[in-house]
Structure formats: structure tokens, C-alpha cells
Design a protein around this motif. Structure first.
Motif, PDB file in Angstrom:
ATOM      1  N   ALA A 181       8.214   7.440   4.675  1.00 45.34           N
ATOM      2  CA  ALA A 181       8.750   8.057   3.465  1.00 45.34           C
ATOM      3  C   ALA A 181      10.103   8.674   3.777  1.00 45.34           C
ATOM      4  O   ALA A 181      10.416   8.981   4.923  1.00 45.34           O
ATOM      5  N   VAL A 182      10.912   8.851   2.727  1.00 49.02           N
ATOM      6  CA  VAL A 182      12.171   9.581   2.858  1.00 49.02           C
ATOM      7  C   VAL A 182      11.821  11.066   2.741  1.00 49.02           C
ATOM      8  O   VAL A 182      11.211  11.471   1.754  1.00 49.02           O
ATOM      9  N   PRO A 183      12.135  11.878   3.760  1.00 49.75           N
ATOM     10  CA  PRO A 183      11.731  13.287   3.677  1.00 49.75           C
ATOM     11  C   PRO A 183      12.474  14.016   2.559  1.00 49.75           C
ATOM     12  O   PRO A 183      13.697  13.998   2.511  1.00 49.75           O
TER      13      PRO A 183
ATOM     14  N   VAL B 169       3.539  13.398  -9.547  1.00 46.45           N
ATOM     15  CA  VAL B 169       3.240  12.475 -10.654  1.00 46.45           C
ATOM     16  C   VAL B 169       4.457  11.590 -10.940  1.00 46.45           C
ATOM     17  O   VAL B 169       5.572  12.077 -11.073  1.00 46.45           O
ATOM     18  N   GLY B 170       4.195  10.293 -11.003  1.00 52.40           N
ATOM     19  CA  GLY B 170       5.274   9.356 -11.303  1.00 52.40           C
ATOM     20  C   GLY B 170       5.885   8.716 -10.067  1.00 52.40           C
ATOM     21  O   GLY B 170       6.684   7.786 -10.184  1.00 52.40           O
ATOM     22  N   ALA B 171       5.486   9.185  -8.880  1.00 50.11           N
ATOM     23  CA  ALA B 171       6.050   8.607  -7.653  1.00 50.11           C
ATOM     24  C   ALA B 171       5.693   7.136  -7.536  1.00 50.11           C
ATOM     25  O   ALA B 171       6.525   6.305  -7.153  1.00 50.11           O
ATOM     26  N   GLY B 172       4.451   6.833  -7.883  1.00 54.11           N
ATOM     27  CA  GLY B 172       3.984   5.448  -7.759  1.00 54.11           C
ATOM     28  C   GLY B 172       4.783   4.512  -8.667  1.00 54.11           C
ATOM     29  O   GLY B 172       5.162   3.407  -8.261  1.00 54.11           O
ATOM     30  N   ASP B 173       5.045   4.945  -9.891  1.00 51.90           N
ATOM     31  CA  ASP B 173       5.793   4.102 -10.830  1.00 51.90           C
ATOM     32  C   ASP B 173       7.241   3.936 -10.365  1.00 51.90           C
ATOM     33  O   ASP B 173       7.814   2.854 -10.466  1.00 51.90           O
TER      34      ASP B 173
ATOM     35  N   VAL C 156       0.850  -1.193   0.000  1.00 49.23           N
ATOM     36  CA  VAL C 156       0.000   0.000   0.000  1.00 49.23           C
ATOM     37  C   VAL C 156       0.886   1.244   0.000  1.00 49.23           C
ATOM     38  O   VAL C 156       1.712   1.427   0.898  1.00 49.23           O
ATOM     39  N   LYS C 157       0.688   2.079  -1.034  1.00 49.43           N
ATOM     40  CA  LYS C 157       1.469   3.324  -1.169  1.00 49.43           C
ATOM     41  C   LYS C 157       0.721   4.455  -0.476  1.00 49.43           C
ATOM     42  O   LYS C 157      -0.468   4.621  -0.692  1.00 49.43           O
ATOM     43  N   ARG C 158       1.433   5.207   0.361  1.00 53.82           N
ATOM     44  CA  ARG C 158       0.780   6.246   1.156  1.00 53.82           C
ATOM     45  C   ARG C 158       1.392   7.628   0.977  1.00 53.82           C
ATOM     46  O   ARG C 158       1.474   8.396   1.933  1.00 53.82           O
ATOM     47  N   GLY C 159       1.858   7.914  -0.200  1.00 53.72           N
ATOM     48  CA  GLY C 159       2.398   9.243  -0.450  1.00 53.72           C
ATOM     49  C   GLY C 159       3.458   9.638   0.564  1.00 53.72           C
ATOM     50  O   GLY C 159       4.381   8.862   0.855  1.00 53.72           O
ATOM     51  N   ALA C 160       3.313  10.829   1.138  1.00 59.54           N
ATOM     52  CA  ALA C 160       4.312  11.336   2.081  1.00 59.54           C
ATOM     53  C   ALA C 160       4.359  10.530   3.386  1.00 59.54           C
ATOM     54  O   ALA C 160       5.239  10.755   4.227  1.00 59.54           O
ATOM     55  N   ASP C 161       3.416   9.597   3.547  1.00 56.26           N
ATOM     56  CA  ASP C 161       3.448   8.738   4.740  1.00 56.26           C
ATOM     57  C   ASP C 161       4.157   7.410   4.501  1.00 56.26           C
ATOM     58  O   ASP C 161       4.132   6.529   5.371  1.00 56.26           O
ATOM     59  N   GLY C 162       4.759   7.250   3.311  1.00 56.54           N
ATOM     60  CA  GLY C 162       5.524   6.027   3.082  1.00 56.54           C
ATOM     61  C   GLY C 162       4.679   4.897   2.534  1.00 56.54           C
ATOM     62  O   GLY C 162       3.811   5.123   1.693  1.00 56.54           O
ATOM     63  N   ALA C 163       4.924   3.680   3.012  1.00 54.79           N
ATOM     64  CA  ALA C 163       4.236   2.523   2.448  1.00 54.79           C
ATOM     65  C   ALA C 163       4.137   1.393   3.465  1.00 54.79           C
ATOM     66  O   ALA C 163       4.859   1.375   4.461  1.00 54.79           O
TER      67      ALA C 163
HETATM   68  P1  ATP Z   1       1.282   8.673  -8.698  1.00 53.71           P
HETATM   69  O1  ATP Z   1       1.096  10.134  -8.488  1.00 53.71           O
HETATM   70  O2  ATP Z   1       2.502   8.341  -9.474  1.00 53.71           O
HETATM   71  O3  ATP Z   1       0.048   7.951  -9.190  1.00 53.71           O
HETATM   72  P2  ATP Z   1       0.802   7.068  -6.348  1.00 53.71           P
HETATM   73  O4  ATP Z   1      -0.427   7.715  -5.806  1.00 53.71           O
HETATM   74  O5  ATP Z   1       0.697   5.784  -7.061  1.00 53.71           O
HETATM   75  O6  ATP Z   1       1.604   8.100  -7.251  1.00 53.71           O
HETATM   76  P3  ATP Z   1       2.176   7.746  -3.931  1.00 53.71           P
HETATM   77  O7  ATP Z   1       1.630   7.056  -2.737  1.00 53.71           O
HETATM   78  O8  ATP Z   1       1.847   9.176  -4.131  1.00 53.71           O
HETATM   79  O9  ATP Z   1       1.845   6.844  -5.199  1.00 53.71           O
HETATM   80  O10 ATP Z   1       3.759   7.647  -3.905  1.00 53.71           O
HETATM   81  C1  ATP Z   1       4.438   6.422  -3.999  1.00 53.71           C
HETATM   82  C2  ATP Z   1       5.547   6.380  -3.003  1.00 53.71           C
HETATM   83  O11 ATP Z   1       6.470   7.457  -3.257  1.00 53.71           O
HETATM   84  C3  ATP Z   1       5.086   6.569  -1.566  1.00 53.71           C
HETATM   85  O12 ATP Z   1       4.703   5.310  -1.026  1.00 53.71           O
HETATM   86  C4  ATP Z   1       6.341   7.150  -0.932  1.00 53.71           C
HETATM   87  O13 ATP Z   1       7.230   6.127  -0.592  1.00 53.71           O
HETATM   88  C5  ATP Z   1       6.933   7.999  -2.046  1.00 53.71           C
HETATM   89  N1  ATP Z   1       6.445   9.381  -1.905  1.00 53.71           N
HETATM   90  C6  ATP Z   1       5.332   9.926  -2.438  1.00 53.71           C
HETATM   91  N2  ATP Z   1       5.179  11.205  -2.067  1.00 53.71           N
HETATM   92  C7  ATP Z   1       6.234  11.505  -1.279  1.00 53.71           C
HETATM   93  C8  ATP Z   1       6.683  12.687  -0.582  1.00 53.71           C
HETATM   94  N3  ATP Z   1       5.983  13.825  -0.604  1.00 53.71           N
HETATM   95  N4  ATP Z   1       7.830  12.608   0.110  1.00 53.71           N
HETATM   96  C9  ATP Z   1       8.565  11.482   0.143  1.00 53.71           C
HETATM   97  N5  ATP Z   1       8.193  10.340  -0.479  1.00 53.71           N
HETATM   98  C10 ATP Z   1       7.058  10.336  -1.182  1.00 53.71           C
END
Ligand code: ATP
Length: 320
Positions: free
Chosen positions: A249-251, A258-262, A229-236
Motif C-alpha cells: 500500500a501507499v502509506p 469506505v470507498g477504498a475498494g471502488d 486480492v485487496k488487502r487494505g493497508a497491506d496493499g494488494a
Molecule cells: P471498501 O471499504 O471500499 O469496501 P475494500 O475492503 O474493498 O474497501 P480495501 O482492501 O480496504 O478494499 O482497500 C482497497 C485498496 O485501497 C487496498 O488494496 C490498498 O491498496 C488501498 N488501501 C486501503 N486501505 C489503505 C490504507 N490504510 N493505507 C493505504 N492504502 C490503503
């Protein structure tokens, strides 16, 4: 092996260089986009082989997609050029510094005309790549492009499963392509073959048709060996039979989400090919995800192995 083999649609991408309504942009930047090709590039930069299977049009955009992927040393030997439809297009507008709008021009595109024949009989380049893969990676985007693309994904997953190749699936829900019910109808039948499932928090609820995350995890955890489970700035978070692993997450200074998930998925799969532990894979994934958010482009900022340590360098660092 062929490393991470993926299939999907890659498009030309136009982007505005500065915030504001796109119609006032003095010029646009030109690049390529596509969730699956982003993962292929990310894995390749981390030192493992990768291949992309899909269709492009017989046009300059199509040639650009293949050239960029080749330049990144992604194997495109099984990609096809479709003379009857154009390469898809994506337009990324930086409406404000914090809000990005993405518009797709992909219906009827060459990429959406992907069909099972493109993977064809055993012995075809695509079928051979899939059978030789360390992992087959697919997303929830491709099955919603068209009925033939959905068949192609099912066929690819079937080929992988028959060859004992693990299958990774990123839900990647694009609301413009289909409803949650359509997404579930496309993805749930694939789950018995899926070994790594990636979902954002909202996608998890959509896919499981659940009210809250605990319920969603309960429904999906037994269906797939690794649920990430990807959680953006909260890591995974990683759910396996062995339990739950959490990785913060790494600060970083986030410039573009965009592209973080990939990038994250690429890091995780590269970790899998490294033979590292689940905790190490999750750590690498969060690091590559953080790299992606710290750069404005979808994929060009993806790190090579020796760049991974850069993110932990203090602000103002100059490397000579
Ligand atoms: P996308 O925008 O590509 O569809 P997503 O919604 O699939 O992204 P996110 O959860 O936004 O995926 O990001 C994927 C991973 O990237 C997170 O689990 C985290 O490890 C890292 N990440 C995303 N945002 C941040 C952030 N602001 N700071 C640090 N790490 C981040």
C-alpha cells in the motif's frame, strides 16, 4: 469506445459531519453513493470514458444522482427513471472517529427494480454501450438486490461476452443483502465470463468456500485470467497464469476506509484502458485506493491524473 461501462444501484447518501450517534447530529450532509457509480467516477477522473446504467426514482434524490454523475462526465444516457419506486437511501454514521456505521434504505427501491428489459434488445442505449465498452464492470451487490436485478446482471454479462468485451467483477459482499451461499449462487455462474475478479481477503474465502487463502486462490485462479486480492493497508496481490505480483500500500494517513475498494478498482481498470502492464495497473490501483482512504468522502476525493503525484508529497506541502 464507451470505456468502462457499469450497472448497479446509486443512492442518495446522508452523512453525519462529526463523530457521535446520528440522532444527535445537528445536520446531515447530502451526497450520492453506489459502488458501481464510484468506479465510473474514478475511471472518468483518470481520463477515460465511463457510463453508468441503472434506475433512479422520479424524485429529487434520483435527479441528484443523475446530475452528480453528469457533472462528473459519466455517461448516464442509458439510465432510467422509474416512476413507481423511490431512489434508495444510505445513511452513514461516524459513530466514533474510527468506526463508521452504514444503514441502507433500499429494499423496493427504484435501483433494485433493475431488470433485463432495461438493457433490452440489441440497439437499445444500454445494449449499445455494453457492446461498445472497453470493459463491463459489475459487482456482487446488484444480483442480491432482487431476482430481476440478478437477471439484468446475467444479461449484461452475456451481452459483453457475446461482443468480446472483458468483464470485471468486484465481489463487494454486503452482509445485509444476502448470505455467503446466496452470493456464491449469484456470482459463481458468472465467473466463466469474468476477466478481472476483485475480492477482499475475506470475500475470497467466501466466494471460493475455502478455509484459507491458498485454497481459495487455487480454486479461483484457473477460473479467471486476473484475480486481484485487496488487502487494505497491506496493499494488494494479483494472481495470473504468469504468477503472483504483490504491491504494498501507499502509506497515507487513513481518514475513512469506505470507498477504498471502488477507488482501487477504478485505478486498476483505468490502467487496463491505458494499456499498461499488470504491475503498473496494480500500482495505480493502490495509489487511487490510498487517495480514497485519505479523504472522508466515498468518491469526491478520487484523483485526477495530474493529482496522482500529490500523495507522495511530504507532509505540510503547500502547492502554489
Ligand atoms: P471498501 O471499504 O471500499 O469496501 P475494500 O475492503 O474493498 O474497501 P480495501 O482492501 O480496504 O478494499 O482497500 C482497497 C485498496 O485501497 C487496498 O488494496 C490498498 O491498496 C488501498 N488501501 C486501503 N486501505 C489503505 C490504507 N490504510 N493505507 C493505504 N492504502 C490503503
Amino acid at each position: 469506445t464507451a470505456g468502462v461501462v457499469t450497472l448497479g444501484e446509486s443512492m442518495a447518501a446522508l452523512g453525519s459531519p462529526a463523530p457521535g450517534p446520528l440522532r444527535h447530529a445537528p445536520h446531515l450532509t447530502l451526497s450520492i453513493a453506489g459502488a458501481e457509480s464510484n468506479v465510473a467516477i474514478g475511471v472518468r477522473r483518470l481520463g477515460h470514458p465511463s457510463a453508468w446504467i441503472g434506475r433512479v426514482g422520479a424524485d429529487e434524490f434520483g435527479r441528484m444522482v443523475l446530475e452528480r454523475l453528469r457533472a462528473e462526465q459519466v455517461d448516464v444516457s442509458a439510465a432510467r427513471t422509474d416512476p413507481a419506486a423511490p431512489t434508495g437511501l444510505l445513511v452513514k454514521e461516524q459513530r466514533t472517529p474510527d468506526v463508521t456505521r452504514v444503514q441502507y434504505y433500499r429494499s423496493g427501491s427504484a435501483g433494485s427494480r433493475l431488470c433485463p428489459d432495461d438493457l433490452a434488445a440489441p440497439g437499445s442505449p444500454a445494449a449499445r454501450l455494453i457492446a461498445d465498452a472497453a470493459v463491463l464492470h459489475v459487482t456482487g451487490i446488484t444480483p442480491l438486490l432482487s431476482p430481476t436485478a440478478a437477471d439484468a446482471v446475467r444479461h449484461a454479462v452475456g451481452l459483453a461476452a457475446a461482443a468480446g468485451v472483458p468483464v470485471s467483477l468486484d465481489v463487494n459482499h454486503r452482509t445485509a443483502l444476502g448470505t455467503p451461499a446466496q452470493l456464491r449462487a449469484a456470482l459463481l455462474p458468472l465467473l466463466p465470463q469474468v476477466t478481472q475478479l476483485f475480492a477482499g481477503e475475506e470475500e475470497l474465502l467466501l466466494l471460493a468456500d475455502a478455509e484459507d487463502e491458498a485454497e481459495a486462490v487455487n480454486r479461483l485462479r484457473d477460473a479467471v485470467p486476473e484475480l486481484v486480492v485487496k488487502r487494505g493497508a497491506d496493499g494488494a496481490t494479483l494472481h495470473t497464469a504468469a504468477g503472483v505480483l504483490r504491491q504494498p500500500a501507499v502509506p497515507v494517513r487513513a481518514v475513512d476506509p469506505v470507498g477504498a475498494g471502488d477507488a482501487f478498482t477504478a485505478g486498476y481498470l483505468a490502467g487496463l484502458l491505458d494499456g499498461s502492464t499488470p504491475a503498473e495497473r496494480l500500482r495505480l490501483a493502490c495509489l487511487t485506493g490510498a487517495f480514497a482512504v485519505s479523504v472522508a468522502s466515498d468518491w469526491s476525493g478520487l484523483p485526477t491524473r495530474d493529482e496522482l503525484r500529490l500523495l507522495t508529497a511530504p507532509p505540510g506541502t503547500t502547492l502554489r
